[in-house]
Structures are given as structure tokens and as C-alpha cells.
Design an enzyme around this catalytic site. Sequence first.
Site, PDB file in Angstrom:
ATOM      1  CD  GLU A  42      -1.699  -2.922   6.576  1.00  0.00           C
ATOM      2  OE1 GLU A  42      -1.973  -4.022   5.448  1.00  0.00           O
ATOM      3  OE2 GLU A  42      -1.231  -1.829   6.498  1.00  0.00           O
ATOM      4  CG  ASP A  96      -5.883  -5.079  11.615  1.00  0.00           C
ATOM      5  OD1 ASP A  96      -6.414  -3.941  12.456  1.00  0.00           O
ATOM      6  OD2 ASP A  96      -5.470  -5.868  11.930  1.00  0.00           O
ATOM      7  CG  ASP A 139      -1.696  -4.088   0.735  1.00  0.00           C
ATOM      8  OD1 ASP A 139      -1.306  -5.219   0.507  1.00  0.00           O
ATOM      9  OD2 ASP A 139      -1.420  -3.544   2.017  1.00  0.00           O
ATOM     10  CG  HIS A 195       0.720   6.756  -0.351  1.00  0.00           C
ATOM     11  ND1 HIS A 195      -0.306   7.541   0.045  1.00  0.00           N
ATOM     12  CD2 HIS A 195       1.649   7.733  -0.688  1.00  0.00           C
ATOM     13  CE1 HIS A 195      -0.163   8.415   0.798  1.00  0.00           C
ATOM     14  NE2 HIS A 195       1.253   9.020   0.225  1.00  0.00           N
ATOM     15  CD  GLU A 196       5.031   7.789  -1.420  1.00  0.00           C
ATOM     16  OE1 GLU A 196       5.202   8.828  -2.196  1.00  0.00           O
ATOM     17  OE2 GLU A 196       5.093   7.635  -0.128  1.00  0.00           O
ATOM     18  CG  HIS A 202       1.446  10.949  -4.149  1.00  0.00           C
ATOM     19  ND1 HIS A 202       0.729  11.945  -3.854  1.00  0.00           N
ATOM     20  CD2 HIS A 202       2.031  10.355  -2.865  1.00  0.00           C
ATOM     21  CE1 HIS A 202       0.353  11.970  -2.516  1.00  0.00           C
ATOM     22  NE2 HIS A 202       1.268  11.344  -1.825  1.00  0.00           N
ATOM     23  CG  ASP A 211      -0.540  -0.192   2.494  1.00  0.00           C
ATOM     24  OD1 ASP A 211       0.874   0.158   2.698  1.00  0.00           O
ATOM     25  OD2 ASP A 211      -1.092  -0.726   3.504  1.00  0.00           O
ATOM     26  CG  ASP A 224      -8.896  -8.091   8.671  1.00  0.00           C
ATOM     27  OD1 ASP A 224      -8.688  -7.167   9.484  1.00  0.00           O
ATOM     28  OD2 ASP A 224      -8.256  -9.010   8.045  1.00  0.00           O
ATOM     29  CD  GLU A 240      -0.298  12.427   1.219  1.00  0.00           C
ATOM     30  OE1 GLU A 240      -0.379  11.286   1.952  1.00  0.00           O
ATOM     31  OE2 GLU A 240       0.752  12.734   0.573  1.00  0.00           O
ATOM     32  CG  HIS A 242       0.663  13.830   5.726  1.00  0.00           C
ATOM     33  ND1 HIS A 242       1.747  14.882   5.258  1.00  0.00           N
ATOM     34  CD2 HIS A 242       0.844  12.734   4.668  1.00  0.00           C
ATOM     35  CE1 HIS A 242       2.198  14.299   4.302  1.00  0.00           C
ATOM     36  NE2 HIS A 242       1.781  13.132   4.369  1.00  0.00           N
TER      37      HIS A 242
END
Length: 828
Positions: A373, A367, A355, A320-321, A324, A316, A365, A344, A412
Site C-alpha cells: 500500500e 489497512d 511492516d 515478502h521477497e 521467499h 512489506d 487498522d 506466497e 497468487h
Amino acid sequence: MLGGQYVVRMEKSGGERVVTGTSGKYFTGLTTGTEATVTEDVAVRRAVGATAARLGGSRLTDADAVREEGGTSQKARSLTGTARGLVVIPRGEGVLARHVTVRGTNPVTGEPVLEEVYVDARSGFPVLRYSGIKSVNGPAAAAGPERARSAPAGAAAGEPAGPAARGSGLRLDGGRVDLELTLDAATGRYGMTDRARMADTTKNTLSTWDASTRDAGDVAGRWPSGITVFESPTAEFGKAATAVGAVDAHWAAGQVYDYYKKQHGRNGLDGRGSGVNSLVGVTLFGGPYVNAFWDGQKMVYGSGDEEFKPLSADLDVVGHEMTHGIIENTANLVYAGQSGALNEAVADYFGNAIDVTASGRSMDDPDAGLIGEDLCRTRAPRDCALRDLDDGATTSKNFLGVTFGTDNGGVHLNSTVFSGALWDMRQDLGGELADRIVYKALSEYMTPLDGFTEGRNAVLAAAGDLGVTAKQRNVVKRSFSAHGIVPGWEDALGVDSDRLFGKLNTTGTGVQAGGGWWTASQSNDDGSEPYSVYAGRVDGSGHPKLISPNDGRFHVSPATDGKTVVWAAYGATSLDVLSRPLAGGPVKKLYSTTGDIPTVDVSGLRVENGVVVFESLGIFGDRRVAYLRPGDTEPTYADHGSFLVSTALPSISQGRIAYAKLYPGKGGFQLGVEVLDLRTGTKTLTGQLGEPQSLGQTGINGEHVFWLTDENLNDTGQTGVRRADLDGRNVFDIAPEAKPRALHGTDLTVSEDAVTVSSQMPDTEWRNETLPKLWQLTTDGSRLDRVSCNRGEQLSPAAASGRQVVWLDGTTGFTDLVTRTRPAGRCG
């Protein structure tokens, strides 16, 4: 034009292209001219000076030392600026600005710096600043038989030719994954260059590079020469490539590329098959670096530390990167304020969606919403996750109003408000439909300056475009409503302070008070006009007075003693210190910075009975406290003009000036606080407790001098509040640095009865408590209280009298001037 983008959506119908819709920001009212009066050289100097002041101006450290006559300080050497041309900032009728990129390293923390600074092209004042580093965290060298192959000089993604091959490697979680590689026929070695994925459209590659010998500051915003592609003598990569995060980065980049190609028909980050480059193992001065960022060219992953694996170890984070990069090539959401938080949020959403899909984890779930994580080495996933898209953040309870100086305006801090709404939508609609809606909103409806409300509208429009049912549309609306993202949500925020002056819409300038009056700078409603100085009564009576002239300059950093207001005026060729009586009268020029060695910046202005004190920053990084008595045409410097002595952070009371001092001593430079008695000319250096590594703002009253001190720069930022008698004796800490719940002071102001400190608590999470808050001590340190329980940013405290303080508050999403006459207490 900054943020200028208008989207026209078209489709083929009956053999013709037909417009089906439009969205974006309409800037038809921009009428500003395009002729600059500020030169590129002046703009670069002021951009670098403003960045240096923001990063380290609140402290005096050894980095400020000028080691020899004509030399420059370490701070000045750590930052450089590059002119990028003229742009129009779409505020009001438009603000013509020179765009300057400032890069280097933070002189205090050592973190990499990549700042985009926009300097008003007619006055020279930095009107907008934001970081060009989009990091996931808001803030092991290869060895053995595997080694790396250098890229050709000047090439970022042009590797030596060779046939595609397939191999494998172990991820840091122990799982073995397939890797697309290149076999170098000349050496027989396998490199982490994937030619297969883009072979049908371009000759570009997906490559993973060894940057384990490089510092984060060396790679941010530039392609570092001499770095190498990971390779192995066999197609099975071993422990070294695993340990540094190369296997994870290479595999994950392929997974993200495949997701966008298969699910959304997108070929690469730019949609045209551009190369995908990942740099892994980046350190911070050779030590651990727990962060990752996209800098407009490439993904950069930190080395991790004892608690965190290399930052490429979680899919993830990689998603994420890379997202961007996709955002930059679609909506290009400006990385500041709400648009930055939207940036963001979308990166988090797609990173986690990729992910969760790849792992097969259920959206139910607990999480499933965690970002990062899988980076934990020893702790449970939830204990070290960077963010949680299921944190339930709402605009009413969790939105934190901050200025651009903090987290680029909350990019953020506030992102999970919006990403949480998107994640709720995915839980209820299912991944396939929700992902299509968000991608369509990003690529066709969102535009650079969109905020949360516009982002909500973009998602709703995209859902309609995809033909969702009425029930599904209600799910989308409900998801945003549950997180408080509804039209007009900004109006529902409250504060516990009294507003003296609203919506200042300024940055880079503070507030001061004295003699029953306050003074501050203000712009217009959208921040497009040059700043003007106003003054008003601290009890809120009467109406604020306009003090400065409307002459096109930026009037900033004002101070008052209740009789006179002084301030700095930024012009195209000079910085002037001006004054005007509160009772009325002409504006007087007290000092101008023109000359052979111009001053880059003027700050810390104070005034008392006609004596004006300020700090100047020279082009060599030299910091010097100066003062002007009534009738003076040139300032007197507290250090008598010695470049080897640095003085900073002044205060004045009852004819005495206090300031921090850095001076040559036995075995190197030493720090201390000095008090200058203007009546006698006597200077008194206060006694020492320990060996301070940095000094912060000073404050002085009729009996004592106070200052912030830090004796351990390697801790988490605790500072002490130190007090001495005016003769330099009886030095002690009214708030010790080495104790539980120590303050993390960044600013200080003093009255006869109280000491108020702006303190920013460090934390691994973005929470209300991490924002600067005001704390007030009695002058003997026997009592400590919060000044206000406002949840937003509290900056630039100024003591009025007794225990009353005025300050700049960002809680409402604007920059308001507020006050309280007594502390609020502990705030729970």
C-alpha cells in the site's frame, strides 16, 4: 527427488538427542528406475519448445519471422535451456524426468522468463512446468555526486574491504533512516554494504546494488556482471539514491534481517549468515517495471512508474521477497498449485507482520492487512495495494481452480485464502505468539508439497509444540475454519456444466470435438502415468473409449471428426502423428518427425474425412502448417517449404484449410489469413482491415473464415474477432477490438451457428474475472454470451455442433472435461 523432504524434530534430554516428532511426505512407494532414454539435447529442445509454445504459441507475430534461409526466428533466439540433471517427480511410483531451466524473455510481452521444466526422461514430454520467478505482483538511474562502485569480477557479494560506518538517507516517504555502510579507505567514499550485522558470525554482507541500467530479463536467475554497489562521497545519501529506491531497499533489508535474528534466532536467509543482496531500479526494456521477485539468489526490485514507486519502497514487499529466501531454505514449498499458494501466503504474512510491527500500526487498522500500500504515488493506499490479507477470501467463495499454465496453478490467486487465516490468528493471538507459531510451522513442520490442509495441520502442530492453551488452540482452528480450510474442503466446489470426463490431470494438451464425439488426453489420479487418448460422445451417453496404445509414450493434442481420432505421440527420439478409427482397428503411424532437422513440437491437430492438419515447430523457431491426405507418407506444407513464410494456427472444414500467415511484403513482413481449397489447390488471402500486429487462432465453417486479430500490441490485450467470406471478401469485425468490454481472446472455435472465444480479461487484481472464460457470439456478432458461469479457468474450447461447446475446466481444482449445450448468459 522433486519435493522430497522428511522432517525429524529432535531435542536434548538427559544428555541425549531424542526424537520428538516427524512430518513430511512419505515416498516409500517410489520404484521407478533411474535410466533415461531421452538425451539431454532432446530434453532441452523440447523444454524450450514447450515454453515458447506456452508463451507465444497462441499468436503469430513478427517475432516468428525467419529472416533468411538457415536463420532462426526472434522467438527462438529469445529463450535458451540448460540441463540440470535427472530428478524423480513423486507421482505414483515416480516419474523420472530431466530438469531443464529455460530463461530469456517472453517473445510477446517482453517480461523476463525463468521456467523450470521437467521432461519425462523416457518419452520426452514436458510433464511439469512452473516459473522460477517468485514475484510479489503475480505480474531511475543514479545521478549526481552519488555513483556506484563495481564488485570484483565474478563476485556477487564480495565487496572491497573497509571499516563499517553509519550514515543515513531519505526514504521515498520522506522519512530519514539510519544506514549501515562501509567506508572505502582508499577512495573515502561510503558504500551500501552492511558489514556490521553479520560481523559476529560470518564475513558476509548485506548489500544494495544499482541495476538501473539492467533489464528484468538480464537479472532473473543469474548474477549480472558489471553492476555496482551504491556509494556516496558522504555518509548522507542524497536524492538519487532515494529516487531509485536504494535507500529503502538497504534500510528495509536490514529491518527484515533484524526481525528474523531477534524474533526467531535466524541468521540470514539460509540460517547460516549468507549474504543478502538487493538489486534496485530494474527496468523492462528501459521502461517502467512494476514488480519485484526473489529468484533463488537475490531480491530484485522494479523501477516503478508514474503510479507506483520503486518496488523496494514498502517494507512489506521487501519482507515478502526475503521471506521467499527463507522458505526456500526451510520448507522449500514447491512454487506451483496449493503448495505455491502456501509459499506466497507465508511470504505475505511475514512481510506484513514485519511492516506492521515496525510502523507500530494496530492490527485493528482496516489497512493493516494491505500488501504494497505504501507504493502509491498519487492514489490512496487501498486503491493500489497488491493484496489484502483481510479480504475475507474463503475456499468456498474465492478459491479458483487453475492449471499450472496460469499463475503457476494459482499461487497468487489463492494465497489470501491461507494468509487470511494466518492474519486472523495474529489479530486474535497477538503478533509475538502468532509469529512464533507460523515460523515454527514453516521451519519444522511444512514440507515441499504441502497444500492448504497440510499447512493447517502444520500450524496446529506447531501451536501445540509451543504449549498453547486449549483456548488459543481453538482460536487457531477457528481462523482456518473461517476461511474454509478444513479437511475435505475441495469436495464442496460446484459447477454449472456437465462433466463428460473427470480429473484428466494433464497439462500441455487440449480437447477437440467433431461428429458428435469429443477426444482428450488423461493421466491417472496423481498424474504420474504417461497420458492416454480417450474419446466419447458429446451427449454424455456411453462410456469413454481408450484410443491410444499403452506403450509408455505421452499421447497428446488429439482431434476427431466423429470417424477417426488423430494425435501426437512423444517418444524418446521422435514425435509421431498417429490415427485410429473410432469404430476400432489398428493404430496407424501417419508421420514421424525423425530426420536431420527434427521437429521440436507438433500442435493444432485437426482431422476431417481422413485429411489431417497440424502445425509443426522446428528447431530454428520456424512455424509451418502441414497436411496429410489419406495415403500420404510425407506432409505437404502450406507454404511449400519456404522458410521465409510462417504459417500457424490451422483449422479445417468442408475440404478447406484456414491458417494465419506471416510473409515477406513491401517494407517488411506482413500478416494475413489464407484459405486453401484442397479440391482445387487454390489459395485465397483474405482482405485486410488496418494493419494487424498479431493474429490468433483461425476457425472455418461452410460460409466464412474467422480469426482473432490484434492491431495494437501496446494496449491491454484486446483482440477483435474478424470474419471474411471464403473468397476473401466482405471482411468485418463481428467483435471489434476497439470498443468497451472488448474480448481478450486467446483461443477460438467455430461451428455453423456460433463462434466461441476463450478470453482472459487483464486486471491489476487477481480476481475471478481475470481467468480465461468462454464467450460465444453468433456468426454475425449480433449476440454475445458467457458459455458458463463456472468461476475457474476455462480452456481449450471445442465446438461440437450448434451452440454446444466442450472444454477443459479447472474450477474443481482438477482439470475436468465439461460441456454445455447452450450459453449460460451474462453471469451477472
